[in-house]
Design a protein around this motif. Structure first.
Motif, PDB file in Angstrom:
ATOM      1  N   CYS A 272       0.847  -1.198   0.000  1.00 37.57           N
ATOM      2  CA  CYS A 272       0.000   0.000   0.000  1.00 37.57           C
ATOM      3  C   CYS A 272       0.889   1.257   0.000  1.00 37.57           C
ATOM      4  CB  CYS A 272      -0.898  -0.004   1.229  1.00 37.57           C
ATOM      5  SG  CYS A 272      -1.933   1.461   1.340  1.00 37.57           S
TER       6      CYS A 272
ATOM      7  N   CYS B 292      -0.182   3.385   3.589  1.00 35.27           N
ATOM      8  CA  CYS B 292       0.157   2.925   4.948  1.00 35.27           C
ATOM      9  C   CYS B 292       1.316   1.937   4.945  1.00 35.27           C
ATOM     10  CB  CYS B 292      -1.054   2.302   5.622  1.00 35.27           C
ATOM     11  SG  CYS B 292      -1.514   0.696   4.939  1.00 35.27           S
TER      12      CYS B 292
ATOM     13  N   CYS C 278      -7.203  -1.206   0.215  1.00 32.85           N
ATOM     14  CA  CYS C 278      -6.324  -1.659   1.297  1.00 32.85           C
ATOM     15  C   CYS C 278      -7.165  -1.984   2.532  1.00 32.85           C
ATOM     16  CB  CYS C 278      -5.295  -0.571   1.630  1.00 32.85           C
ATOM     17  SG  CYS C 278      -4.281  -0.953   3.065  1.00 32.85           S
TER      18      CYS C 278
ATOM     19  N   CYS D  13      -5.847   0.648   5.626  1.00 36.50           N
ATOM     20  CA  CYS D  13      -6.128   2.088   5.697  1.00 36.50           C
ATOM     21  C   CYS D  13      -7.282   2.522   4.787  1.00 36.50           C
ATOM     22  CB  CYS D  13      -4.866   2.885   5.362  1.00 36.50           C
ATOM     23  SG  CYS D  13      -4.434   2.881   3.613  1.00 36.50           S
TER      24      CYS D  13
HETATM   25 ZN   LIG Z   1      -3.085   1.021   3.239  1.00 44.26          ZN
END
Ligand SMILES: [Zn+2]
Length: 219
Positions: free
Chosen positions: A25, A28, A58, A61
């Motif tokens: 990601c 994050c 994701c 997050c």
């Molecule tokens: Zn993320």
């Protein structure tokens, strides 16, 4: 790659399905926690090749990325946007010391630590030049030595001579030494990227090209 239809044809990752566990990601930095939120695909006109357009979410997050991917036989390749700007690893075919310093140079640039970036860039450069047997009392001399041996093209020598930051030695600082400015730090890192491409990436690509089709390509 000359056409998007070539995605996943000659190089990529194993398997004909999208390896979600490989994707990190960009928001994050959690790896492999994506699920497909939306899927669309386009088939090649008069062909079997399929381009997949996935929106991935994701699980950590709730950030989204767009993933374009395509498979052939037991191979698939992908392009993700946006991608993590943080560097996780160096190419495996580089010597470990070169890669370690290069990684720290990239991370220092991202964090806007210009002095640290310049020191790490020069360290990576020195490790690479010495790995190739360069001789000299400083980086410019070592580059000149490799150019003299024909291992580097004249343009790399000329470029090195133009780089102010290459002459500095912030590993042994003096009290009066000025701070490295952002452009100088980025300039020598660009030089390092080209140098490593020339010393390590190109020879690897040529070796792979020669080995292709059981060594029948070229002579
Ligand atoms: Zn993320």
């Amino acid at each position: 790659m000359q056409s998007w239809w070539e995605l996943g044809e000659w190089s990529g990752q194993r398997g004909s399905e999208l390896a979600l566990y490989e994707i990190t990601c960009p928001f994050c930095e959690e790896r492999g926690n994506f699920k497909v939120a939306h899927h669309a695909e386009k088939k090649k006109p008069n062909g079997r090749k399929v381009l997949n357009f996935d929106t991935l979410e994701c699980g950590n997050c709730r950030g989204y990325v767009m993933c374009l991917w395509s498979a052939s036989h037991d191979l698939h390749a992908l392009r993700v946007l946006p991608w993590p700007l943080k560097y996780e690893k160096h190419p495996e075919h580089w010597p470990a010391s070169v890669g370690r310093f290069w990684l720290q140079a990239k991370r220092s640039i991202s964090a806007e630590n210009w002095d640290a970036a310049a020191v790490m860039t020069r360290s990576a450069m020195q490790a690479a030049l010495r790995d190739k047997g360069a001789k000299g009392a400083n980086l410019k001399q070592e580059i000149e030595d490799l150019a003299g041996q024909g291992l580097l093209p004249p343009i790399m020598k000329e470029w090195a001579n133009a780089l102010r930051e290459l002459a500095n030695d912030s590993a042994h600082p003096t009290a009066a030494q000025p701070a490295t400015n952002s452009r100088d730090a980025q300039d020598i890192l660009s030089y390092l990227d080209f140098l490593l491409e020339y010393l390590y990436d190109l020879p690897k690509q040529i070796a792979e090209y020669r080995a292709r089709d059981g060594g029948k390509t070229g002579v």
